[in-house]
Design an enzyme around this catalytic site. Structure first.
Site, PDB file in Angstrom:
ATOM      1  N   ASP A 415     -23.020  11.062  10.500  1.00  0.00           N
ATOM      2  CA  ASP A 415     -23.683  10.313   9.438  1.00  0.00           C
ATOM      3  C   ASP A 415     -22.606   9.759   8.501  1.00  0.00           C
ATOM      4  OD1 ASP A 415     -26.399   9.870   7.894  1.00  0.00           O
ATOM      5  OD2 ASP A 415     -24.920  10.522   6.413  1.00  0.00           O
ATOM      6  N   ILE A 416     -22.680   8.458   8.199  1.00  0.00           N
ATOM      7  CA  ILE A 416     -21.688   7.832   7.320  1.00  0.00           C
ATOM      8  C   ILE A 416     -21.868   8.372   5.898  1.00  0.00           C
ATOM      9  CG2 ILE A 416     -20.835   5.648   6.385  1.00  0.00           C
ATOM     10  CD1 ILE A 416     -21.935   4.274   8.901  1.00  0.00           C
ATOM     11  N   GLU A 458     -27.883   5.091   9.160  1.00  0.00           N
ATOM     12  CA  GLU A 458     -26.440   5.215   9.337  1.00  0.00           C
ATOM     13  C   GLU A 458     -26.071   6.427  10.179  1.00  0.00           C
ATOM     14  OE1 GLU A 458     -27.415   6.871   5.176  1.00  0.00           O
ATOM     15  OE2 GLU A 458     -28.089   5.265   6.478  1.00  0.00           O
TER      16      GLU A 458
END
Length: 549
Positions: A415-416, A458
């Site tokens: 996950d960004i 994301e």
């Protein structure tokens, strides 16, 4: 010579009659029916009348001439020339044994069966003996040369039995009528029977075409059921090879409406690389077919060698080249070749043309299906696989794990970090650019080691079959460094001026493995997700964490 010595013929004053019988035999021999690769020619009734009228030697000579006419009509190849002495010996033996059996039963030559009815049953037994011996000798030869057992339900034997039942009585009638009215009997009996032979020949030819059409329709249905382009091509060539003598088969695709490129190539049943040199439009056989949109049929190499530009093996002889047309547009070219001369007929060319139409429809349907499937399985933005595909793939891989086809199965979820801040600072379009570039980095890095997908927003996942948890952690760390250590370039256009901005981002990653951490696909996702948020996010982000029970 022995036959002439023991059974001398008397041909005095009968030269014209013998010649008339030969003409009749010539017409009958030149119209064989080929069933199960076995030629059936209806000369028995002629040779029977010759035997009963002129004797054994005349029948032997007439049969040998008939065999020669038949083999010339069949246009046998060089590697089949052994059939000439083999058939000659076979029919010589058949004539001799049948004749000896006839004489052993008390039969006589030239006897009037109407005035001497006691000889009628001997004459009627002659064709039965002839037919039985014929089947026995054929069975022996087929078993010795080809290892083939004769079945009484085979189509060629059924046809020969039926035609024999028809022709042998006519042979008796011809003999009796010849005894009464002389050479006119050949007109009264011969002309109608030659007409019947022509009708039977045409009937069998039409039956063969109908059989081809039925097979073509069946093949068309089978191709329509295939939704994979390669499967359609493989089935198409396989079924053609079962119907026709195909040693070489090539499917050519049209590029830029000018060049033909090989997309499927099979030689002697083996799939070969598609590395043949392209052919220009209107060049070579396939280029000529593309330019004219008309099929081509060649019976031998010398007929097409001058115009051929494409690669064809040295032993290729007969050749069929057909355009693959759909909605009046040529989509490609099919080229078939056999190592034997005169392997193909015009009727077969027509069938191949029909099959190419079925093939064009099946290929188009398969392409549309693959395109639709790809769109449904891919993220429209990043072009990675999507959540739906990954969920199905994960279930599939877990089934393999349970069946013993896989030993290990690992999952990476990333996950960004602070991606909302990126969107707020640079805009959602720039955020999409970052997602696309990250997806490209992930796909290039993982390559064939695993399956990368966008899981939503994301979040990205990587499924790694047969990869241990330790190795997966190493992959995850490499992914983290690939994201964190290289800036993402945003291209912006403000007031007509282009500019580039470097943006550094990080990602938090969680790893879980099966069967070590999970018993089913949902548990594997849940545990990798827990490792991501508990072990990486809460611990400060930009790190890799593994699931710990």
């Amino acid at each position: 010579m022995l036959t002439y010595h023991f059974y001398p013929p008397d041909f005095s004053g009968q030269g014209i009659s013998l010649f008339a019988f030969f003409i009749l035999m010539f017409f009958v021999s030149s119209m064989p029916m080929v069933i199960n690769n076995t030629p059936i020619f209806l000369i028995q009734w002629v040779t029977m009348a010759v035997f009963l009228t002129f004797g054994l030697l005349a029948e032997m000579i007439m049969v040998q001439l008939g065999i020669l006419v038949l083999l010339l009509r069949l246009k046998i190849q060089k590697d089949q020339l052994f059939r000439l002495p083999l058939n000659s010996l076979l029919f010589f033996t058949l004539s001799l044994l049948s004749g000896l059996a006839y004489f052993a039963m008390g039969g006589k030559i030239g006897v009037d069966l109407i005035e001497n009815p006691q000889y009628f049953w001997v004459a009627a037994a002659y064709p039965v003996i002839h037919f039985t011996l014929n089947q026995v000798l054929i069975s022996v030869i087929q078993a010795a040369l080809y290892g083939r057992k004769l079945s009484f339900l085979e189509k060629d034997l059924i046809w020969e039995t039926i035609t024999s039942l028809i022709t042998f009585p006519i042979g008796l009638i011809l003999y009796i009528l010849y005894s009464e009215v002389g050479i006119l009997a050949l007109l009264f009996v011969g002309v109608p029977f030659v007409s019947l032979s022509i009708i039977l020949h045409l009937y069998y030819s039409s039956e063969k075409v109908i059989d081809y059409l039925q097979k073509a329709a069946d093949i068309g249905h089978q191709m329509a059921e295939r939704l994979d382009v390669n499967e359609v091509m493989e089935l198409f060539i396989l079924k053609l090879s079962e119907m026709l003598p195909v040693d070489y088969a090539y499917i050519l695709d049209i590029k830029d409406n000018d060049e033909l490129h090989t997309i499927y190539r099979i030689e002697h049943g083996q799939i070969k690389p598609n590395d043949l040199k392209p052919t220009k439009k209107s060049e070579g056989i396939s280029g000529l077919v593309l330019g004219t949109r008309k099929s081509a049929l060649f019976h031998s190499r010398k007929k097409w060698k001058i115009i051929a530009k494409e690669f064809l093996p040295e032993d290729a002889e007969s050749l069929i080249c057909v355009p693959i047309v759909r909605s009046n547009e040529v989509l490609g070219i099919l080229l078939l070749s056999s190592a034997k001369k005169r392997s193909y007929e015009k009727s077969q060319l027509m069938i191949v043309d029909i099959l190419c139409s079925h093939f064009a429809i099946a290929i188009e349907n398969a392409k549309h299906y693959e395109e639709t499937k790809a769109k449904s399985e891919r993220c429209a933005l990043t072009k990675l696989f999507n959540y739906r595909y990954m969920e199905a793939k994960l279930n599939e891989e877990f089934s393999r794990l349970e069946n013993g086809e896989r030993e290990l199965l690992s999952l990476i979820i990333l996950d960004i970090d602070h991606f909302k801040k990126v969107n707020d600072t640079y805009g959602h379009q720039s955020g999409n650019e970052i997602l696309c570039e990250l997806a490209g980095r992930l796909a290039n890095l993982i390559d064939e080691a695993g399956i990368a997908a966008r899981y939503g927003g994301e979040e990205f996942v990587v499924l790694m079959p047969d990869t241990s948890k330790e190795d997966t952690l190493a992959w995850a760390e490499l992914i983290r460094q690939t994201i964190a250590n290289r800036p993402f370039i945003l291209k912006q256009n403000i007031d007509g001026r282009s500019s580039s901005t470097k943006v550094y981002i990080t990602a938090s990653i969680g790893v879980a493995a099966a069967p070590e951490d999970a018993d089913d696909s949902l548990a594997l996702i849940r545990h990798a997700d827990r490792a991501l948020y508990v072990g990486a996010k809460r611990a400060g982000r930009n790190r890799v964490a593994e699931y710990v029970k």
